[in-house]
Scaffold this active site. Structure first.
Site, mmCIF file in Angstrom:
data_model
loop_
_atom_site.group_PDB
_atom_site.id
_atom_site.type_symbol
_atom_site.label_atom_id
_atom_site.label_comp_id
_atom_site.label_asym_id
_atom_site.label_seq_id
_atom_site.Cartn_x
_atom_site.Cartn_y
_atom_site.Cartn_z
ATOM 1 N N SER A 51 -1.779 -3.282 11.166
ATOM 2 C CA SER A 51 -3.056 -2.966 10.520
ATOM 3 C C SER A 51 -3.350 -3.982 9.426
ATOM 4 O O SER A 51 -2.429 -4.544 8.812
ATOM 5 C CB SER A 51 -2.938 -1.577 9.911
ATOM 6 N N TYR B 167 1.861 5.204 4.698
ATOM 7 C CA TYR B 167 1.385 4.761 6.020
ATOM 8 C C TYR B 167 1.402 3.227 6.092
ATOM 9 O O TYR B 167 1.917 2.632 7.044
ATOM 10 C CB TYR B 167 -0.032 5.303 6.294
ATOM 11 N N LYS C 80 3.696 0.357 8.508
ATOM 12 C CA LYS C 80 3.206 -0.766 9.328
ATOM 13 C C LYS C 80 3.898 -2.061 8.877
ATOM 14 O O LYS C 80 4.331 -2.878 9.699
ATOM 15 C CB LYS C 80 1.687 -0.895 9.204
HETATM 16 P P1 NAD Z 1 -4.320 8.130 17.560
HETATM 17 O O1 NAD Z 1 -3.743 9.164 16.640
HETATM 18 O O2 NAD Z 1 -5.566 8.478 18.296
HETATM 19 O O3 NAD Z 1 -3.218 7.661 18.625
HETATM 20 C C1 NAD Z 1 -1.842 7.684 18.353
HETATM 21 C C2 NAD Z 1 -1.170 8.456 19.481
HETATM 22 O O4 NAD Z 1 0.231 8.477 19.273
HETATM 23 C C3 NAD Z 1 -1.639 9.909 19.568
HETATM 24 O O5 NAD Z 1 -2.038 10.185 20.895
HETATM 25 C C4 NAD Z 1 -0.394 10.724 19.172
HETATM 26 O O6 NAD Z 1 -0.353 11.950 19.869
HETATM 27 C C5 NAD Z 1 0.722 9.767 19.562
HETATM 28 N N1 NAD Z 1 1.976 9.887 18.794
HETATM 29 C C6 NAD Z 1 2.159 9.851 17.454
HETATM 30 N N2 NAD Z 1 3.466 9.915 17.160
HETATM 31 C C7 NAD Z 1 4.135 9.976 18.343
HETATM 32 C C8 NAD Z 1 5.504 10.049 18.700
HETATM 33 N N3 NAD Z 1 6.468 10.075 17.770
HETATM 34 N N4 NAD Z 1 5.833 10.104 20.009
HETATM 35 C C9 NAD Z 1 4.866 10.102 20.971
HETATM 36 N N5 NAD Z 1 3.551 10.020 20.690
HETATM 37 C C10 NAD Z 1 3.198 9.959 19.385
HETATM 38 O O7 NAD Z 1 -4.527 6.805 16.692
HETATM 39 P P2 NAD Z 1 -5.243 5.438 17.074
HETATM 40 O O8 NAD Z 1 -6.423 5.296 16.166
HETATM 41 O O9 NAD Z 1 -5.424 5.329 18.514
HETATM 42 O O10 NAD Z 1 -4.152 4.416 16.554
HETATM 43 C C11 NAD Z 1 -3.185 3.844 17.408
HETATM 44 C C12 NAD Z 1 -2.254 2.976 16.591
HETATM 45 O O11 NAD Z 1 -3.015 1.968 15.932
HETATM 46 C C13 NAD Z 1 -1.507 3.719 15.484
HETATM 47 O O12 NAD Z 1 -0.205 3.195 15.402
HETATM 48 C C14 NAD Z 1 -2.298 3.392 14.239
HETATM 49 O O13 NAD Z 1 -1.512 3.444 13.080
HETATM 50 C C15 NAD Z 1 -2.745 1.958 14.545
HETATM 51 N N6 NAD Z 1 -3.950 1.569 13.799
HETATM 52 C C16 NAD Z 1 -5.072 2.344 13.909
HETATM 53 C C17 NAD Z 1 -6.210 1.995 13.181
HETATM 54 C C18 NAD Z 1 -7.453 2.850 13.255
HETATM 55 O O14 NAD Z 1 -8.315 2.717 12.399
HETATM 56 N N7 NAD Z 1 -7.631 3.729 14.233
HETATM 57 C C19 NAD Z 1 -6.201 0.844 12.375
HETATM 58 C C20 NAD Z 1 -5.045 0.076 12.314
HETATM 59 C C21 NAD Z 1 -3.918 0.448 13.033
HETATM 60 C C1 UD1 Z 2 -8.546 3.122 5.866
HETATM 61 C C2 UD1 Z 2 -7.194 3.126 5.203
HETATM 62 C C3 UD1 Z 2 -6.326 2.050 5.863
HETATM 63 C C4 UD1 Z 2 -6.238 2.282 7.370
HETATM 64 C C5 UD1 Z 2 -7.651 2.326 7.938
HETATM 65 C C6 UD1 Z 2 -7.657 2.653 9.414
HETATM 66 C C7 UD1 Z 2 -7.440 3.907 2.897
HETATM 67 C C8 UD1 Z 2 -7.413 3.509 1.467
HETATM 68 N N1 UD1 Z 2 -7.323 2.884 3.776
HETATM 69 O O1 UD1 Z 2 -9.128 1.851 5.711
HETATM 70 O O2 UD1 Z 2 -5.026 2.107 5.305
HETATM 71 O O3 UD1 Z 2 -5.514 1.250 7.997
HETATM 72 O O4 UD1 Z 2 -8.410 3.353 7.254
HETATM 73 O O5 UD1 Z 2 -7.197 3.947 9.633
HETATM 74 O O6 UD1 Z 2 -7.558 5.071 3.251
HETATM 75 N N2 UD1 Z 2 -16.023 5.577 3.198
HETATM 76 C C9 UD1 Z 2 -17.003 6.347 2.604
HETATM 77 N N3 UD1 Z 2 -17.064 7.673 2.940
HETATM 78 C C10 UD1 Z 2 -16.206 8.247 3.842
HETATM 79 C C11 UD1 Z 2 -15.214 7.446 4.447
HETATM 80 C C12 UD1 Z 2 -15.151 6.108 4.086
HETATM 81 O O7 UD1 Z 2 -17.788 5.870 1.792
HETATM 82 O O8 UD1 Z 2 -16.304 9.472 4.080
HETATM 83 C C13 UD1 Z 2 -15.973 4.128 2.871
HETATM 84 C C14 UD1 Z 2 -14.659 3.678 2.269
HETATM 85 O O9 UD1 Z 2 -14.671 3.832 0.871
HETATM 86 C C15 UD1 Z 2 -14.601 2.215 2.732
HETATM 87 C C16 UD1 Z 2 -15.313 2.230 4.090
HETATM 88 O O10 UD1 Z 2 -16.105 3.422 4.088
HETATM 89 O O11 UD1 Z 2 -15.340 1.400 1.860
HETATM 90 C C17 UD1 Z 2 -14.355 2.276 5.272
HETATM 91 O O12 UD1 Z 2 -13.437 3.355 5.088
HETATM 92 P P1 UD1 Z 2 -12.393 3.774 6.220
HETATM 93 O O13 UD1 Z 2 -13.100 3.987 7.503
HETATM 94 O O14 UD1 Z 2 -11.602 4.924 5.677
HETATM 95 O O15 UD1 Z 2 -11.473 2.482 6.410
HETATM 96 P P2 UD1 Z 2 -10.627 1.618 5.340
HETATM 97 O O16 UD1 Z 2 -10.832 2.107 3.961
HETATM 98 O O17 UD1 Z 2 -10.914 0.188 5.590
#
Ligand code: NAD
Ligand code: UD1
Length: 339
Positions: free
Chosen positions: A125, A150, A154
């Site tokens: 991330s 969290y 990562k």
């Molecule tokens: P998500 O929660 O939709 O998907 C994660 C999946 O992993 C889920 O289906 C959950 O059931 C499964 N899971 C969790 N722990 C497990 C375990 N121990 N064993 C088996 N299954 C398990 O989340 P996502 O948004 O699809 O994210 C996927 C990955 O990307 C995650 O590692 C997350 O941290 C990373 N990531 C997501 C974002 C984002 O904004 N969505 C941003 C950066 C990184």
């Molecule tokens: C957040 C997490 C980051 C994680 C990422 C993806 C924090 C501090 N950071 O990032 O660690 O990797 O999500 O899961 O939580 N916002 C609003 N109102 C809302 C929600 C968000 O104004 O209800 C604003 C936030 O202040 C930010 C932007 O929208 O400026 C994006 O927020 P968000 O979607 O939560 O992503 P990140 O903050 O980039």
């Protein structure tokens, strides 16, 4: 070629499974469904013209379950999405996050190694970048100083994989640093389905537009940004999924560790997102200005140059596409996969 996708029924995992099937890979999924529904993979199979995805409902920390998968399939690559991802929850329950996210990664690599499978793509991330960098963030920007458990999982997950690749030159490790994934597949059949109140901006906007939330709270309008609200690099989840397909091609003939940003390189503010969503979909998103959220940075966006040059990948979907596809998914599935 067969890819084991951990966390494959989740938001990014399900979209990636579809892109992998479309690119000709076979896919096997392990997911314990702690944050997803089995319906997502049924819909992926439908979208892929009826191709079958062998599914194991199990925890990635369960060594016996993982071993069974490696015995039943010849796995060429692993894409490791499985993890817990709620920032606030990780502050309240740090042990649960370190246990789930790090023990899953270590058990997975151990079982992979003992079956001779040494190619892995890891979901990292932008949160691993230190808050004091200049924008845009490139892969060589400073990491660390994470603000929550969290983020540290990562950071440490990347380090574990880096050390494995250093110790054994047969390993190929790709740490992909995602910026802000949003949107859904254009069919509206798969998308993001947060179980509780969404923490992230885009699902909160779409749940507000559909009436599940009263209004959006905009966390701060006094940042040093063009309109005072936070700026982020939003990327369509289908572009992100295709970044994984590009990473697998790269791993076929590269060993060691590599790191790539997956972002668009363009930053949009919270109010840009609200207005783009309203315009693209002809809906209202009521909002109120609220205090800043602790831990937020004013501006975060990527340099996607290295991914473009080395992987030959770049984002293709516009902000309008992201807003339209989010709304299409939300309006076809107002209560997510429960509908
Ligand atoms: P998500 O929660 O939709 O998907 C994660 C999946 O992993 C889920 O289906 C959950 O059931 C499964 N899971 C969790 N722990 C497990 C375990 N121990 N064993 C088996 N299954 C398990 O989340 P996502 O948004 O699809 O994210 C996927 C990955 O990307 C995650 O590692 C997350 O941290 C990373 N990531 C997501 C974002 C984002 O904004 N969505 C941003 C950066 C990184
Ligand atoms: C957040 C997490 C980051 C994680 C990422 C993806 C924090 C501090 N950071 O990032 O660690 O990797 O999500 O899961 O939580 N916002 C609003 N109102 C809302 C929600 C968000 O104004 O209800 C604003 C936030 O202040 C930010 C932007 O929208 O400026 C994006 O927020 P968000 O979607 O939560 O992503 P990140 O903050 O980039």
């Amino acid at each position: 070629m067969t890819v084991l996708v951990t966390g494959g029924s989740g938001y990014i995992g399900s979209h990636t499974c579809l892109e992998l099937l479309n690119a000709g890979y076979d896919v096997v999924v392990i997911d314990n469904l702690c944050n997803s529904s089995p319906k997502s993979l049924q819909r992926v199979e439908e979208l892929a013209g009826g191709k079958h995805i062998p599914f194991y409902q199990a925890d990635v920390r369960d060594r016996a379950a993982l071993t069974k998968i490696f015995e039943e399939h010849t796995i060429d690559f692993v894409i490791h999405f499985a993890g817990l991802k709620a920032v606030g929850e990780s502050v309240a329950k740090p042990l649960a996050y370190y246990d789930n996210n790090l023990n899953a990664t270590m058990t997975l690599c151990d079982v992979m190694g003992s079956h001779g499978c040494k190619r892995i793509v890891f979901s990292s991330s932008a949160t691993v970048y230190s808050g004091d960098n200049k924008m845009p963030l490139s892969e060589t920007s400073k990491t660390g100083n994470c603000t929550n458990p969290y983020g540290w999982t990562k950071y440490m997950g990347e380090q574990i994989l880096r050390d494995i690749a250093k110790a054994d030159p047969e390993w190929s490790v790709c740490n992909l640093r995602y910026f802000n994934p949003v949107g859904a597949h254009e069919s509206g059949l798969i998308g993001e389905d947060p179980k509780d109140i969404p923490n992230n901006l885009m699902p909160y906007i779409s749940q507000t537009a559909i009436g599940r939330r009263d209004h959006l709270s905009v966390f701060g309008n006094d940042y040093d940004t063009p309109d005072g609200t936070g700026v982020r690099d939003y990327i369509h989840v289908v572009d992100l999924a295709r970044g994984h397909v590009a990473a697998l091609s790269y791993l076929q003939d590269h060993k060691g560790e590599c790191i790539f940003n997956l972002g668009t390189g363009v930053g949009y503010s919270v109010l840009d997102m609200v207005h783009a969503f309203e315009t693209a979909n002809g809906v209202d998103v009521p909002y109120e200005i609220a205090p800043r959220r602790p831990g937020d940075l004013p501006t975060v966006y990527s340099s996607p140059e290295k991914s473009r040059q080395v992987l030959g990948w770049e984002a293709t979907y516009s902000l309008e596409d992201m807003c339209r596809d989010t709304w299409h998914w939300q309006s076809l599935n107002p209560n997510g996969y429960q509908d």
